[in-house]
Design a protein around this motif. Structure first.
Motif, PDB file in Angstrom:
ATOM      1  N   LEU A   1       3.468  60.033   4.553  1.00 61.81           N
ATOM      2  CA  LEU A   1       3.632  61.418   4.103  1.00 61.81           C
ATOM      3  C   LEU A   1       4.765  61.537   3.087  1.00 61.81           C
TER       4      LEU A   1
ATOM      5  N   GLU B   1       3.700  53.994  15.200  1.00 58.58           N
ATOM      6  CA  GLU B   1       2.757  55.011  14.735  1.00 58.58           C
ATOM      7  C   GLU B   1       3.482  56.136  14.007  1.00 58.58           C
ATOM      8  N   ALA B   2       4.606  56.562  14.601  1.00 54.60           N
ATOM      9  CA  ALA B   2       5.378  57.655  14.005  1.00 54.60           C
ATOM     10  C   ALA B   2       5.872  57.273  12.611  1.00 54.60           C
TER      11      ALA B   2
ATOM     12  N   ARG C   1       4.712  54.942  10.591  1.00 51.62           N
ATOM     13  CA  ARG C   1       3.588  54.784   9.668  1.00 51.62           C
ATOM     14  C   ARG C   1       3.126  56.140   9.146  1.00 51.62           C
ATOM     15  N   ALA C   2       3.010  57.112  10.042  1.00 45.08           N
ATOM     16  CA  ALA C   2       2.547  58.441   9.636  1.00 45.08           C
ATOM     17  C   ALA C   2       3.554  59.140   8.732  1.00 45.08           C
ATOM     18  N   LEU C   3       4.834  59.101   9.120  1.00 46.24           N
ATOM     19  CA  LEU C   3       5.854  59.836   8.370  1.00 46.24           C
ATOM     20  C   LEU C   3       6.147  59.191   7.021  1.00 46.24           C
TER      21      LEU C   3
ATOM     22  N   MET D   1       8.706  62.706  16.925  1.00 47.58           N
ATOM     23  CA  MET D   1       7.351  62.220  17.177  1.00 47.58           C
ATOM     24  C   MET D   1       7.300  61.361  18.444  1.00 47.58           C
TER      25      MET D   1
END
Length: 298
Positions: free
Chosen positions: A211, A203-204, A206-208, A194
């Motif tokens: 998920l 950000e990466a 937080r997103a991963l 990412m």
């Protein structure tokens, strides 16, 4: 001398267990590490105990002796303990905290009459604070008396003791390594991909992590097949192949891990493991042919 404990090798696990047991009323005796300074730090963290650098006969004043050294030091510690303890070890309980080794590594103290076993909390320890052990599994094994004490310790800490066959314990540890360290490696690899696209690391992650947490929650509540997500779960082999093409721009281990993880997912999650593995092998074979052609034209 019923609930008395000496600790050999007070690192993250030894300090954490020592502190919790002290809070529960156990009397902490000798706390031994390689140096006087580290032993003092351990005693301060635990809140009790007498610091010592190296082996000391004062360890034998406690009924229970906990060996919490790195795995490759446990055999030597057992030999040293047998040497200084001899007949005084009779009636003592000696436990180690390795997740990979079983009680046989403590044979030298067993020969002196001690009851030997192991207790391994299935928990990650940071060394900064003591994590909650409530509801955590503690793998225990060894001789009956030692297992009884290990169960007592686990339950007093709010944990759930589970007896593991000594000769199969390494498989238990392999499973734990897959679920912890190797999952971390997969998450970090995904985060680096990412970031390579220009996304900020925060950000990466937080997103991963959001998920991954959702998938794990689905696993807990719905089971593995219902929680399975991604192109392979839909038999979308064109996307799987496209993923592998894109990963060629990354270090070799990224694409290799992606292929291996796909085969593992096919084996443990697919209702048609053989068929899915065959499709994945076709993709792998195609990649190898393309690589050979590219190499011969270079």
């Amino acid at each position: 001398m019923e609930n008395t404990l000496s600790i050999i090798g007070a690192g993250r696990v030894g300090c954490a267990l020592g502190r919790r047991l002290h809070e529960l009323g156990w009397r902490i005796g000798a706390v031994t590490t390689r140096s006087e300074a580290s032993a003092r730090r351990a005693v301060r963290f635990i809140g009790a105990g007498k610091p010592h650098a190296g082996m000391t006969r004062l360890i034998l004043a406690s009924r229970v002796i906990l060996i919490a050294t790195p795995d490759d030091e446990i055999a030597g510690v057992a030999q040293d303990l047998a040497r200084i303890g001899a007949e005084e070890l009779r009636g003592k309980v000696v436990l180690h905290t390795s997740g990979a080794l079983d009680a046989r590594v403590l044979d030298p103290v067993k020969a002196c009459g001690a009851a030997v076993g192991s207790i391994h909390p299935l928990q990650s320890f940071s060394g900064v604070a003591v994590p909650s052990l409530e509801g955590k599994v503690f793998a225990v094994e060894g001789e009956a008396q030692a297992v009884g004490v290990a169960r007592q310790i686990a339950r007093s800490l709010g944990g759930s003791p589970v007896r593991i066959a000594g000769d199969r314990k390494i498989l238990y540890h392999a499973a734990a390594a897959m679920a912890a360290g190797q999952v971390l490696a997969v998450e970090e690899a995904a985060a680096q991909l990412m970031v390579s696209l220009g996304m900020r690391r925060s950000e990466a992650l937080r997103a991963l992590l959001a998920l991954t947490r959702q998938v794990l929650e689905n696993l807990e509540h719905l089971g593995p097949r219902a929680a399975w997500t991604g192109p392979l779960s839909r038999s979308d082999y064109k996307v799987v192949e496209a993923h592998l093409d894109a990963l060629q721009q990354s270090p070799d281990e990224f694409a290799q891990a992606y292929e291996v993880l796909n085969r593992l997912a096919a084996r443990v999650l697919s209702q048609d493991a053989a068929g899915m593995l065959a499709e994945l092998e076709k993709i792998s074979s195609t990649k190898k042919v393309k690589a050979k052609v590219t190499g011969s034209n270079a």
